[in-house]
Design an enzyme around this catalytic site. Structure first.
Site, PDB file in Angstrom:
ATOM      1  N   TYR A 235       0.824  -1.210   0.000  1.00 34.75           N
ATOM      2  CA  TYR A 235       0.000   0.000   0.000  1.00 34.75           C
ATOM      3  C   TYR A 235       0.852   1.253   0.000  1.00 34.75           C
ATOM      4  O   TYR A 235       2.081   1.182   0.160  1.00 34.75           O
ATOM      5  CB  TYR A 235      -0.940  -0.007   1.219  1.00 34.75           C
ATOM      6  CG  TYR A 235      -0.248   0.331   2.526  1.00 34.75           C
ATOM      7  CD1 TYR A 235       0.604  -0.584   3.150  1.00 34.75           C
ATOM      8  CD2 TYR A 235      -0.404   1.578   3.115  1.00 34.75           C
ATOM      9  CE1 TYR A 235       1.255  -0.260   4.328  1.00 34.75           C
ATOM     10  CE2 TYR A 235       0.243   1.912   4.296  1.00 34.75           C
ATOM     11  CZ  TYR A 235       1.067   0.986   4.897  1.00 34.75           C
ATOM     12  OH  TYR A 235       1.724   1.311   6.058  1.00 34.75           O
TER      13      TYR A 235
ATOM     14  N   HIS B 224      -2.284 -20.785   0.331  1.00 33.19           N
ATOM     15  CA  HIS B 224      -1.104 -19.939   0.517  1.00 33.19           C
ATOM     16  C   HIS B 224      -0.377 -19.694  -0.812  1.00 33.19           C
ATOM     17  O   HIS B 224       0.148 -18.623  -1.048  1.00 33.19           O
ATOM     18  CB  HIS B 224      -0.133 -20.582   1.510  1.00 33.19           C
ATOM     19  CG  HIS B 224      -0.601 -20.503   2.933  1.00 33.19           C
ATOM     20  ND1 HIS B 224      -1.763 -21.087   3.361  1.00 33.19           N
ATOM     21  CD2 HIS B 224      -0.061 -19.886   4.016  1.00 33.19           C
ATOM     22  CE1 HIS B 224      -1.922 -20.847   4.657  1.00 33.19           C
ATOM     23  NE2 HIS B 224      -0.905 -20.109   5.069  1.00 33.19           N
TER      24      HIS B 224
ATOM     25  N   LYS C 194       6.492  -2.019   1.756  1.00 38.18           N
ATOM     26  CA  LYS C 194       5.354  -1.396   2.442  1.00 38.18           C
ATOM     27  C   LYS C 194       4.184  -2.370   2.345  1.00 38.18           C
ATOM     28  O   LYS C 194       3.261  -2.207   1.541  1.00 38.18           O
ATOM     29  CB  LYS C 194       5.034  -0.026   1.834  1.00 38.18           C
ATOM     30  CG  LYS C 194       4.266   0.870   2.785  1.00 38.18           C
ATOM     31  CD  LYS C 194       4.384   2.323   2.394  1.00 38.18           C
ATOM     32  CE  LYS C 194       3.408   3.210   3.107  1.00 38.18           C
ATOM     33  NZ  LYS C 194       3.569   3.313   4.540  1.00 38.18           N
TER      34      LYS C 194
ATOM     35  N   GLU D 250      13.307   2.571  13.287  1.00 36.79           N
ATOM     36  CA  GLU D 250      12.423   3.668  12.868  1.00 36.79           C
ATOM     37  C   GLU D 250      11.266   3.707  13.863  1.00 36.79           C
ATOM     38  O   GLU D 250      11.358   3.098  14.929  1.00 36.79           O
ATOM     39  CB  GLU D 250      11.934   3.444  11.429  1.00 36.79           C
ATOM     40  CG  GLU D 250      11.231   2.118  11.207  1.00 36.79           C
ATOM     41  CD  GLU D 250      10.794   1.890   9.758  1.00 36.79           C
ATOM     42  OE1 GLU D 250      10.600   2.858   9.016  1.00 36.79           O
ATOM     43  OE2 GLU D 250      10.629   0.709   9.392  1.00 36.79           O
TER      44      GLU D 250
ATOM     45  N   LEU E 167      11.655   1.144   6.363  1.00 40.46           N
ATOM     46  CA  LEU E 167      11.027   1.637   5.139  1.00 40.46           C
ATOM     47  C   LEU E 167      11.768   2.902   4.700  1.00 40.46           C
ATOM     48  O   LEU E 167      12.024   3.788   5.522  1.00 40.46           O
ATOM     49  CB  LEU E 167       9.553   1.971   5.410  1.00 40.46           C
ATOM     50  CG  LEU E 167       8.782   2.366   4.159  1.00 40.46           C
ATOM     51  CD1 LEU E 167       8.474   1.130   3.310  1.00 40.46           C
ATOM     52  CD2 LEU E 167       7.493   3.080   4.512  1.00 40.46           C
TER      53      LEU E 167
HETATM   54  C1  LIG Z   1       7.109   1.970   9.210  1.00 42.84           C
HETATM   55  C2  LIG Z   1       7.138   3.260   8.468  1.00 42.84           C
HETATM   56  N1  LIG Z   1       8.302   3.902   8.324  1.00 42.84           N
HETATM   57  C3  LIG Z   1       8.396   5.072   7.678  1.00 42.84           C
HETATM   58  C4  LIG Z   1       7.265   5.680   7.130  1.00 42.84           C
HETATM   59  C5  LIG Z   1       7.397   6.996   6.430  1.00 42.84           C
HETATM   60  O1  LIG Z   1       7.186   6.854   5.047  1.00 42.84           O
HETATM   61  P1  LIG Z   1       6.702   8.077   4.157  1.00 42.84           P
HETATM   62  O2  LIG Z   1       7.654   9.204   4.437  1.00 42.84           O
HETATM   63  O3  LIG Z   1       6.842   7.572   2.777  1.00 42.84           O
HETATM   64  O4  LIG Z   1       5.305   8.383   4.527  1.00 42.84           O
HETATM   65  C6  LIG Z   1       6.040   5.044   7.248  1.00 42.84           C
HETATM   66  C7  LIG Z   1       4.850   5.665   6.658  1.00 42.84           C
HETATM   67  O5  LIG Z   1       3.767   5.184   6.740  1.00 42.84           O
HETATM   68  C8  LIG Z   1       5.959   3.800   7.917  1.00 42.84           C
HETATM   69  O6  LIG Z   1       4.799   3.152   8.049  1.00 42.84           O
END
Ligand SMILES: Cc1ncc(COP(=O)(O)O)c(C=O)c1O
Length: 290
Positions: free
Chosen positions: A35, A105, A149, A181, A205
């Protein structure tokens, strides 16, 4: 918060109440999909290409091949804003699943991915942006492929709920003592004029706002060190902040009840917030007026 009535389903525009999924939809049964959340300011997408590129990267990583090209999808997303006459601050949610097929699966054969997207109004959170937020620390319980994501957000949901129960906005996640993060954002530490953040390995991410920050620091000539820091380092930090499409660049003023720096949003964080507002073409210029 209102959801706009026209949504995108595959390559069609339909009323949100007419979206239907079969019982055997892989997003529902396996979380088998990816997503994106994209920010919209005054009716225009911010960092649209970055989000579209990441969606295709995430899909490819789990072997989903979208039916449309990036250009076609971009056109559909732009059209979605027009069909809803969106002129305000909002956000788009878009998800792609492997498709609907009898539950197994193993990947189904000859099944097209399902894609849908909708927009909801989303005003900026001015009090957090100006005053900063409090966060907790929490063990990172996620899998090894956090660069995807994916729809599987259970550990993120659990961590953010714990933060909420402590009266906090976010949870800073750590693996073996190293900060990765937050549950739904990237996190940064400022010490002696340098910004530290986890390198873009598979454990985090690569945020689109982070990509923008990587540009801002070059212009502002602020060193950005892609090196993971320790939980203990947080308590010696001059500034901490987080970034995401929904949170923009938000100062963190307290971690686990300990004040960060002097307890106020720091100078480097403010400079980045100003750069963000300029880059996103935000007219209010909130930060300059703090
Ligand atoms: C786990 C995680 N890290 C970092 C981010 C930041 O990503 P972005 O700057 O693309 O929104 C998100 C955003 O939803 C996230 O879910």
């Amino acid at each position: 918060m209102s959801v706009f009535p026209v949504i995108l389903s595959q390559d069609k525009f339909i009323h949100r109440d007419s979206l239907k999924f079969p019982v055997e939809e892989r997003a529902l049964q396996f979380g088998d999909g990816v997503y994106e959340v994209i920010r919209i300011y005054k009716g225009s997408y911010y960092l649209l290409d970055e989000h579209i590129d990441r969606l295709y990267r995430s899909a490819e990583a789990i072997k989903i091949k979208l039916s449309q090209s990036k250009e076609v999808l971009k056109g559909l997303l732009l059209e979605l804003l027009k069909r809803n006459n969106i002129t305000e601050d909002a956000k788009l949610y878009m998800q792609v699943s492997r498709g609907s097929a009898p539950r197994d699966h193993i990947f189904p054969e000859g099944v097209a991915p399902n894609i849908y997207a909708y927009v909801q109004s989303f005003p900026r959170n001015l009090s957090s942006l100006k005053g900063g937020v409090s966060v907790i620390t929490h063990r990172d319980m996620r899998w090894e492929n956090c660069y995807i994501k994916s729809l599987n957000l259970l550990p993120n949901v659990m961590a953010k709920q714990v933060a909420k129960e402590h009266g906090c906005y976010e949870a800073i996640l750590h693996r073996n003592g190293l900060v990765t993060e937050c549950s739904a954002s990237n996190v940064y530490l400022v010490k002696d004029g340098k910004i530290f953040t986890h390198p873009t390995t598979k454990n985090i991410l690569h945020g689109c706002v982070r990509m923008a920050i990587e540009r801002f620091v070059q212009e502002l000539e602020i060193p950005l060190v892609e090196e993971a820091f320790l939980i203990e380092d947080i308590f010696e930090a001059d500034e901490i902040f987080l970034s995401s499409s929904t949170s923009e660049i938000t100062p963190i003023v307290s971690v686990d009840g300990h004040q960060v720096g002097d307890g106020k949003p720091g100078t480097i964080t403010r400079k980045l917030q100003v750069a963000y507002e300029k880059d996103a073409n935000i007219q209010e210029n909130l930060i300059a007026n703090v």
